[in-house]
Write an enzyme that holds these catalytic residues in place. Structure first.
Site, PDB file in Angstrom:
ATOM      1  N   TYR A  32      42.168  43.271 -23.352  1.00 26.07           N
ATOM      2  CA  TYR A  32      42.708  44.581 -22.966  1.00 26.07           C
ATOM      3  C   TYR A  32      41.585  45.598 -22.841  1.00 26.07           C
ATOM      4  O   TYR A  32      41.488  46.320 -21.839  1.00 26.07           O
ATOM      5  CB  TYR A  32      43.727  45.029 -24.014  1.00 26.07           C
ATOM      6  N   LYS A  89      40.482  47.227 -19.254  1.00 23.64           N
ATOM      7  CA  LYS A  89      40.739  48.658 -19.092  1.00 23.64           C
ATOM      8  C   LYS A  89      39.444  49.433 -18.849  1.00 23.64           C
ATOM      9  O   LYS A  89      39.449  50.432 -18.118  1.00 23.64           O
ATOM     10  CB  LYS A  89      41.484  49.204 -20.309  1.00 23.64           C
TER      11      LYS A  89
END
Length: 254
Positions: free
Chosen positions: A142, A146
């Site tokens: 993640y 991101k």
């Protein structure tokens, strides 16, 4: 900004931040295309706001949106996944995070830019997360994907701002959504105590649009954290490592 007569596409809009964005654009007069992998949820939100349901993969929604709406004025690249783990996590999980959190944005921009550049205007809203500015303990896929989403949004702004393309990177911390509820110990420790409602994120987006600001910080303290990270990386990393140790202790006690 009044969006009367404009069109907007929101991916991952069957719930959470996406649904709040869809409702907020519709309330300001836009005709909204609601995209979600869950067809029933996409149709429910679309019916609620008088929009158009476009269920399916966020990566290839633009052609269907252009067919349904005629043009796309605003594209909200909001769909995302948040797998946990580190380097030991299977390649398939890393690839899924990269595909949904980063490459879906690239594919959407690739499809939209020819139309936007011809018209001399367009607006790309990227739901990045504070993890893209900082990091997130317990979730390397993640955090990394991101960071890449933020870098791509920055690149779009640098490259096309003078040609009428506005870009916004939305970087909230915890938001009371299904994603937060599924985030386990890390989410409970880091995000849940100061979590906000999805509608607050949507309002922050519209404030940034009105002010033509790139960075959208629904949690204002994220600006302070980012400055600390940039100003003294070692001190910031030490603090984050201490947070990681707290997470490990909490997991051991369960």
């Amino acid at each position: 900004m009044d969006h009367q007569g404009t069109t907007a596409v929101v991916t991952g809009a069957g719930g959470g931040i996406g649904a709040a964005l869809a409702r907020s654009f519709a309330a300001r007069g836009a005709h909204v295309a609601v995209n979600d992998l869950d067809a029933d949820r996409a149709r429910a939100v679309a019916a609620e706001i008088g929009g158009t349901a476009l269920p399916g993969d966020a990566s290839d929604v633009v052609p269907a949106a252009l067919d349904a709406l005629g043009r796309v004025d605003v594209f909200c690249a909001n769909a995302g996944i948040a797998p946990t783990g580190g380097p030991e996590t299977e390649d398939a999980v890393w690839e899924a995070a990269w595909d949904v959190n980063t490459m879906a944005h690239v594919r959407a921009a690739r499809a939209l830019l020819p139309h936007w550049l011809d018209r001399g205007r367009g607006r790309f809203v990227s739901t990045v997360s504070a993890a893209g500015l900082l990091t997130m303990v317990g979730s390397a896929p993640y955090s990394v994907s991101k960071h890449a989403a933020l870098a791509f949004a920055e690149w779009l702004s640098v490259t096309y701002r003078h040609r009428g393309i506005a870009v916004h990177a939305v970087c909230p911390q915890g938001v009371r959504t299904d994603m937060l509820r599924r985030s386990g110990g890390a989410g409970a420790l880091v995000l849940a105590p100061h979590a906000i409602e999805p509608e607050e994120v949507a309002e922050a987006v519209h404030t940034a649009i009105d002010e033509e600001r790139f960075l959208v910080l629904p949690h204002p303290e994220v600006a302070r954290y980012a400055r600390a990270r940039a100003g003294d990386p070692d001190r910031w990393l030490l603090g984050m490592n201490q947070l990681q140790q707290k997470l490990e202790t909490a997991q051991e006690e369960q």
